[in-house]
Design a protein around this motif. Structure first.
Motif, PDB file in Angstrom:
ATOM      1  N   MET A 180      -6.569  47.902  43.145  1.00 49.69           N
ATOM      2  CA  MET A 180      -7.365  46.241  43.050  1.00 49.69           C
ATOM      3  C   MET A 180      -8.548  46.225  44.343  1.00 49.69           C
ATOM      4  N   GLN A 181      -8.160  47.442  45.630  1.00 44.05           N
ATOM      5  CA  GLN A 181      -8.979  46.671  46.305  1.00 44.05           C
ATOM      6  C   GLN A 181     -10.393  47.227  46.649  1.00 44.05           C
ATOM      7  N   ASP A 182     -10.629  48.551  45.632  1.00 43.18           N
ATOM      8  CA  ASP A 182     -12.315  48.426  44.875  1.00 43.18           C
ATOM      9  C   ASP A 182     -12.755  47.583  43.570  1.00 43.18           C
ATOM     10  N   ASN A 183     -11.553  47.048  42.378  1.00 37.47           N
ATOM     11  CA  ASN A 183     -11.927  46.114  41.985  1.00 37.47           C
ATOM     12  C   ASN A 183     -12.276  44.870  42.513  1.00 37.47           C
ATOM     13  N   PHE A 184     -11.840  44.893  43.206  1.00 29.33           N
ATOM     14  CA  PHE A 184     -12.027  43.559  44.584  1.00 29.33           C
ATOM     15  C   PHE A 184     -14.074  43.380  45.059  1.00 29.33           C
ATOM     16  N   LYS A 185     -13.566  44.654  45.880  1.00 32.62           N
ATOM     17  CA  LYS A 185     -14.677  44.899  46.153  1.00 32.62           C
ATOM     18  C   LYS A 185     -16.620  44.479  45.069  1.00 32.62           C
ATOM     19  N   GLU A 186     -16.159  44.966  44.214  1.00 34.19           N
ATOM     20  CA  GLU A 186     -17.048  45.093  42.382  1.00 34.19           C
ATOM     21  C   GLU A 186     -17.483  44.360  42.025  1.00 34.19           C
ATOM     22  N   ILE A 187     -16.597  43.110  42.154  1.00 35.33           N
ATOM     23  CA  ILE A 187     -16.607  41.421  41.803  1.00 35.33           C
ATOM     24  C   ILE A 187     -18.103  41.206  43.066  1.00 35.33           C
ATOM     25  N   LEU A 188     -16.608  40.857  43.942  1.00 37.83           N
ATOM     26  CA  LEU A 188     -17.571  40.479  45.334  1.00 37.83           C
ATOM     27  C   LEU A 188     -19.273  40.330  45.000  1.00 37.83           C
ATOM     28  N   LYS A 189     -19.353  41.657  45.358  1.00 40.38           N
ATOM     29  CA  LYS A 189     -20.683  42.630  44.852  1.00 40.38           C
ATOM     30  C   LYS A 189     -21.299  41.890  43.865  1.00 40.38           C
ATOM     31  N   GLU A 190     -20.935  42.011  43.262  1.00 45.05           N
ATOM     32  CA  GLU A 190     -21.490  41.508  41.460  1.00 45.05           C
ATOM     33  C   GLU A 190     -21.877  39.363  41.596  1.00 45.05           C
ATOM     34  N   ARG A 191     -21.155  39.422  42.511  1.00 50.14           N
ATOM     35  CA  ARG A 191     -21.386  37.446  42.837  1.00 50.14           C
ATOM     36  C   ARG A 191     -21.852  37.181  44.181  1.00 50.14           C
ATOM     37  N   GLY A 192     -23.004  38.406  44.309  1.00 54.16           N
ATOM     38  CA  GLY A 192     -23.287  37.887  45.329  1.00 54.16           C
ATOM     39  C   GLY A 192     -23.082  37.556  47.155  1.00 54.16           C
ATOM     40  N   LEU A 193     -21.341  38.114  46.889  1.00 53.89           N
ATOM     41  CA  LEU A 193     -20.427  37.619  48.065  1.00 53.89           C
ATOM     42  C   LEU A 193     -20.535  39.103  48.890  1.00 53.89           C
ATOM     43  N   LYS A 194     -19.679  38.451  50.304  1.00 56.57           N
ATOM     44  CA  LYS A 194     -19.706  39.659  51.042  1.00 56.57           C
ATOM     45  C   LYS A 194     -18.835  39.976  50.447  1.00 56.57           C
ATOM     46  N   VAL A 195     -18.335  41.019  51.362  1.00 56.43           N
ATOM     47  CA  VAL A 195     -17.074  42.358  51.350  1.00 56.43           C
ATOM     48  C   VAL A 195     -16.903  42.370  52.935  1.00 56.43           C
ATOM     49  N   THR A 196     -15.274  41.175  52.751  1.00 53.83           N
ATOM     50  CA  THR A 196     -15.641  41.166  54.534  1.00 53.83           C
ATOM     51  C   THR A 196     -13.778  41.778  54.505  1.00 53.83           C
ATOM     52  N   SER A 197     -13.511  42.396  56.412  1.00 51.54           N
ATOM     53  CA  SER A 197     -12.434  43.167  56.341  1.00 51.54           C
ATOM     54  C   SER A 197     -11.561  41.426  56.449  1.00 51.54           C
ATOM     55  N   GLN A 198     -11.548  40.547  56.770  1.00 45.63           N
ATOM     56  CA  GLN A 198     -10.263  39.025  56.685  1.00 45.63           C
ATOM     57  C   GLN A 198     -10.536  38.867  54.868  1.00 45.63           C
ATOM     58  N   ARG A 199     -11.049  38.915  54.401  1.00 51.43           N
ATOM     59  CA  ARG A 199     -10.861  39.003  52.132  1.00 51.43           C
ATOM     60  C   ARG A 199     -10.043  39.966  51.914  1.00 51.43           C
ATOM     61  N   VAL A 200     -10.847  41.392  52.094  1.00 53.63           N
ATOM     62  CA  VAL A 200      -9.613  42.680  51.654  1.00 53.63           C
ATOM     63  C   VAL A 200      -8.493  42.064  52.352  1.00 53.63           C
ATOM     64  N   LEU A 201      -8.341  41.552  53.603  1.00 53.59           N
ATOM     65  CA  LEU A 201      -6.725  42.367  54.320  1.00 53.59           C
ATOM     66  C   LEU A 201      -6.171  40.605  53.455  1.00 53.59           C
ATOM     67  N   VAL A 202      -6.929  39.524  53.196  1.00 59.63           N
ATOM     68  CA  VAL A 202      -6.249  38.628  52.671  1.00 59.63           C
ATOM     69  C   VAL A 202      -5.360  39.159  50.760  1.00 59.63           C
ATOM     70  N   LEU A 203      -6.132  40.335  49.537  1.00 60.36           N
ATOM     71  CA  LEU A 203      -5.486  39.986  49.166  1.00 60.36           C
ATOM     72  C   LEU A 203      -4.771  41.275  49.028  1.00 60.36           C
ATOM     73  N   ASP A 204      -5.016  42.427  50.178  1.00 61.26           N
ATOM     74  CA  ASP A 204      -4.159  43.362  50.416  1.00 61.26           C
ATOM     75  C   ASP A 204      -2.351  42.922  50.293  1.00 61.26           C
ATOM     76  N   ILE A 205      -2.082  41.868  51.221  1.00 65.50           N
ATOM     77  CA  ILE A 205      -1.262  41.143  51.854  1.00 65.50           C
ATOM     78  C   ILE A 205      -0.538  40.673  50.442  1.00 65.50           C
ATOM     79  N   LEU A 206      -1.392  39.987  49.281  1.00 71.03           N
ATOM     80  CA  LEU A 206      -0.662  39.800  48.244  1.00 71.03           C
ATOM     81  C   LEU A 206      -0.543  40.362  47.092  1.00 71.03           C
ATOM     82  N   SER A 207      -1.211  41.634  47.104  1.00 68.37           N
ATOM     83  CA  SER A 207      -1.168  42.752  46.603  1.00 68.37           C
ATOM     84  C   SER A 207       0.473  43.162  46.464  1.00 68.37           C
ATOM     85  N   GLN A 208       1.015  43.422  48.127  1.00 72.48           N
ATOM     86  CA  GLN A 208       2.444  43.994  48.506  1.00 72.48           C
ATOM     87  C   GLN A 208       3.420  43.012  48.678  1.00 72.48           C
ATOM     88  N   ALA A 209       3.100  41.951  48.057  1.00 70.71           N
ATOM     89  CA  ALA A 209       4.085  41.270  47.363  1.00 70.71           C
ATOM     90  C   ALA A 209       3.995  40.551  46.490  1.00 70.71           C
TER      91      ALA A 209
END
Length: 148
Positions: A1-30
């Motif tokens: 999911m993380q790679d997919n998320f990074k691609e979506i952010l890049k496609e929308r011109g948004l930065k891939v930050t460690s904070q964004r990835v960490l929040v997604l990881d926490i939700l993915s683990q829950a």
């Protein structure tokens, strides 16, 4: 999911930050949990003590806009979040059973409303794109308490 998320952010011109990835990881683990923003923040903060609550709120909002996270609004005044399932793009999400005594929240995915949606289309010329079902009652533990 993380790679997919990074691609979506890049496609929308948004930065891939460690904070964004960490929040997604926490939700993915829950998976199966329904976390409040504060609960997400506490889990994220344990891994990144420098993160701010506002950053977590903004990230949750972004994830919701990207349809990677579902927002669940209950009658208790709390908004909860969960990672979006495969059904997110189908317009049909899983539903929730809510115990009115202890507040236990249980997901279920049976979709019994297809016939109703077809009837609505036929009779009212209205195309249902999505629906959400919340059923309120007593969980098995609370029913047992009342039976005794």
């Amino acid at each position: 999911m993380q790679d997919n998320f990074k691609e979506i952010l890049k496609e929308r011109g948004l930065k891939v930050t460690s904070q964004r990835v960490l929040v997604l990881d926490i939700l993915s683990q829950a998976v199966g949990e329904h976390l409040t923003a504060e609960e997400i923040y506490n889990k994220v903060k344990s891994k990144n003590p420098d993160i701010g609550l506002a950053t977590v709120y903004r990230t949750i909002q972004l994830l919701s806009e990207l349809k990677l996270v579902d927002k669940i609004v209950l009658n208790d005044g709390c908004i909860r979040y969960e990672i979006a399932g495969d059904e997110a793009n189908s317009g049909h999400h899983h539903h929730h059973l809510i115990c009115v005594e202890c507040g236990k929240l249980t997901s279920f995915s049976e979709d019994l409303l297809e016939n109703l949606e077809c009837a609505i289309m036929e009779k009212k010329d209205f195309l249902v794109l999505n629906h959400e079902v919340k059923l309120y009652g007593y969980c098995s533990e609370c029913r047992e308490k009342h039976a005794n």
